[in-house]
Design a protein around this motif. Structure first.
Motif, PDB file in Angstrom:
ATOM      1  N   TYR A 147     -15.699  -1.857   6.389  1.00  0.00           N
ATOM      2  CA  TYR A 147     -16.410  -2.392   5.310  1.00  0.00           C
ATOM      3  C   TYR A 147     -17.952  -2.703   5.972  1.00  0.00           C
ATOM      4  N   LYS A 197     -11.707   6.306   3.953  1.00  0.00           N
ATOM      5  CA  LYS A 197     -10.441   6.217   3.388  1.00  0.00           C
ATOM      6  C   LYS A 197      -9.250   6.468   4.393  1.00  0.00           C
ATOM      7  N   SER A 255      -3.962  -0.040   7.213  1.00  0.00           N
ATOM      8  CA  SER A 255      -2.826  -0.373   6.462  1.00  0.00           C
ATOM      9  C   SER A 255      -1.629   0.046   6.703  1.00  0.00           C
ATOM     10  N   ILE A 309       0.745  -1.086   0.010  1.00  0.00           N
ATOM     11  CA  ILE A 309       0.163   0.104  -0.075  1.00  0.00           C
ATOM     12  C   ILE A 309       0.781   1.417   0.037  1.00  0.00           C
ATOM     13  N   SER A 349      -9.209   3.274   6.556  1.00  0.00           N
ATOM     14  CA  SER A 349      -8.209   2.372   5.449  1.00  0.00           C
ATOM     15  C   SER A 349      -6.895   2.528   5.700  1.00  0.00           C
ATOM     16  N   HIS A 388     -10.164   6.489  -4.179  1.00  0.00           N
ATOM     17  CA  HIS A 388      -9.241   5.732  -2.880  1.00  0.00           C
ATOM     18  C   HIS A 388      -7.913   5.859  -3.398  1.00  0.00           C
ATOM     19  N   TYR A 427      -3.530  -7.315  -1.390  1.00  0.00           N
ATOM     20  CA  TYR A 427      -3.916  -6.818  -0.175  1.00  0.00           C
ATOM     21  C   TYR A 427      -5.048  -7.866   0.499  1.00  0.00           C
ATOM     22  N   GLY A 428      -5.712  -8.524  -0.383  1.00  0.00           N
ATOM     23  CA  GLY A 428      -6.777  -9.612   0.265  1.00  0.00           C
ATOM     24  C   GLY A 428      -5.924 -10.736   0.848  1.00  0.00           C
ATOM     25  N   PHE A 453      -4.888  -5.347  -5.331  1.00  0.00           N
ATOM     26  CA  PHE A 453      -5.966  -6.124  -4.573  1.00  0.00           C
ATOM     27  C   PHE A 453      -5.832  -7.286  -4.215  1.00  0.00           C
ATOM     28  N   CYS A 495      -6.528  -0.033  -4.689  1.00  0.00           N
ATOM     29  CA  CYS A 495      -7.450  -0.899  -5.291  1.00  0.00           C
ATOM     30  C   CYS A 495      -8.115  -1.727  -4.502  1.00  0.00           C
ATOM     31  N   ASP A 496      -9.261  -1.547  -3.768  1.00  0.00           N
ATOM     32  CA  ASP A 496     -10.121  -2.171  -3.029  1.00  0.00           C
ATOM     33  C   ASP A 496     -11.137  -2.728  -4.008  1.00  0.00           C
ATOM     34  N   THR A 506      -8.336 -15.452  -2.047  1.00  0.00           N
ATOM     35  CA  THR A 506      -8.219 -14.271  -2.621  1.00  0.00           C
ATOM     36  C   THR A 506      -8.162 -14.498  -4.094  1.00  0.00           C
TER      37      THR A 506
END
Length: 304
Positions: free
Chosen positions: A252, A265, A272, A70, A268, A169, A97-98, A94, A172-173, A149
């Motif tokens: 979420y 944001k 992160s 990130i 997040s 954002h 991240y996942g 993404f 990339c969520d 993921t």
């Protein structure tokens, strides 16, 4: 078909842009350094060979993966007041991240099971939590995180993205990425909802149940000093769990519409960047074994 995506990031930061970049870089290098120290201590110190510290080293690696995925591009976005990334690069971001978020959830669950066995079944702890079982659990956590993921990533690859190409954002969520698609995304949303619900609710309930049994066992200890010493062995893990699930809930579950988008944001950003720093801070400052290992290495360094 769009091939590039523009990430807006944070707007109107002209006056504090370089200060925010400085803070981001300080947090990034502090997180990387702290987690690397934990991994090296667990790998080399004979006093940190217990399953709890083995899981902790994997948690440190997951946190390093999260923040490294990130922060570098976030600094780029803040510096240029936005940034372009290819569609494949956005999907790749993404995925990692996942992967880190999913694996961390599973690792925290494994650590709660480890604390449950250590406190509620101490006589059987060594025979149950063997090195082979620890390795199997860690490999399973990373494998499940990879597979879970990868499924939405493969489904995203089948979608058409015909514009617009702007995401409000800084990374990339999944939700903002799906909003750019002109295909039917109901299958992807249903699959993600099912997997994420199964992956977050079930481990969370498991952690809650294990800590209920842990608290019951602790309350049965008559000595107050023994009660406090026993609780201190799991307080660090409980703090990390609360921070992790609290951030996920805020990101979420809180609605994204209206003014809550900026709040989302910011949360997040906290998740992160700040949450990965919790691991070395909480376990480094509160854990006596970690502090003893650090003091031992400092003594060795002074002698040499």
């Amino acid at each position: 078909m769009i091939t590039e995506i523009f990430l807006i990031g944070f707007q109107n930061l002209e006056d504090v842009r370089f200060f925010i970049i400085f803070i981001c870089l300080v947090l990034y290098f502090a997180t990387i350094t702290g987690n690397i120290i934990i991994i090296l201590l667990v790998s080399t110190s004979p006093h940190l060979r217990s399953p709890m510290f083995f899981y902790l080293s994997q948690l440190s690696f997951s946190d390093m993966l999260l923040i490294s995925n990130i922060v570098p591009f976030l600094v780029h976005i803040i510096l240029l007041n936005g940034g372009l990334v290819s569609l494949k690069g956005c999907i790749t971001q993404f995925f990692f991240y996942g992967l880190s978020a999913t694996t961390e959830c599973l690792l925290l669950t494994a650590m709660s099971y480890d604390r449950y066995l250590a406190i509620c079944s101490p006589l059987h702890y060594s025979s149950i939590m063997s090195p082979q079982l620890c390795l199997y659990i860690v490999v399973s956590c990373w494998s499940l995180g990879f597979i879970i993921t990868l499924i939405p990533v493969l489904l995203i690859q089948t979608l058409w993205f015909c514009g617009p190409n702007t995401i409000d954002h800084f990374f990339c969520d999944l939700g903002p990425l799906l909003e750019l698609s002109c295909s039917d995304v109901s299958i992807v949303k249903y699959e993600v909802l099912s997997l994420s619900g199964l992956l977050t609710i079930m481990p969370f309930l498991f952690i809650v149940v294990t800590y209920v049994y842990i608290f019951i066992t602790i309350m049965k200890i008559t000595c107050i000093t023994g009660r406090q010493k026993t609780f201190s062995t799991c307080s660090s893990h409980l703090t990390v769990v609360c921070a992790y699930y609290g951030a996920l809930f805020a990101i979420y579950v809180v609605p994204r519409t209206g003014q809550s988008l900026n709040v989302n944001k910011m949360v997040s950003l906290m998740y992160s960047m700040v949450t990965p720093l919790f691991n070395p801070i909480i376990y480094g400052l509160r854990n006596q074994e970690i502090k003893a290992a650090i003091r031992n290495y400092l003594r060795i360094c002074r002698r040499t």
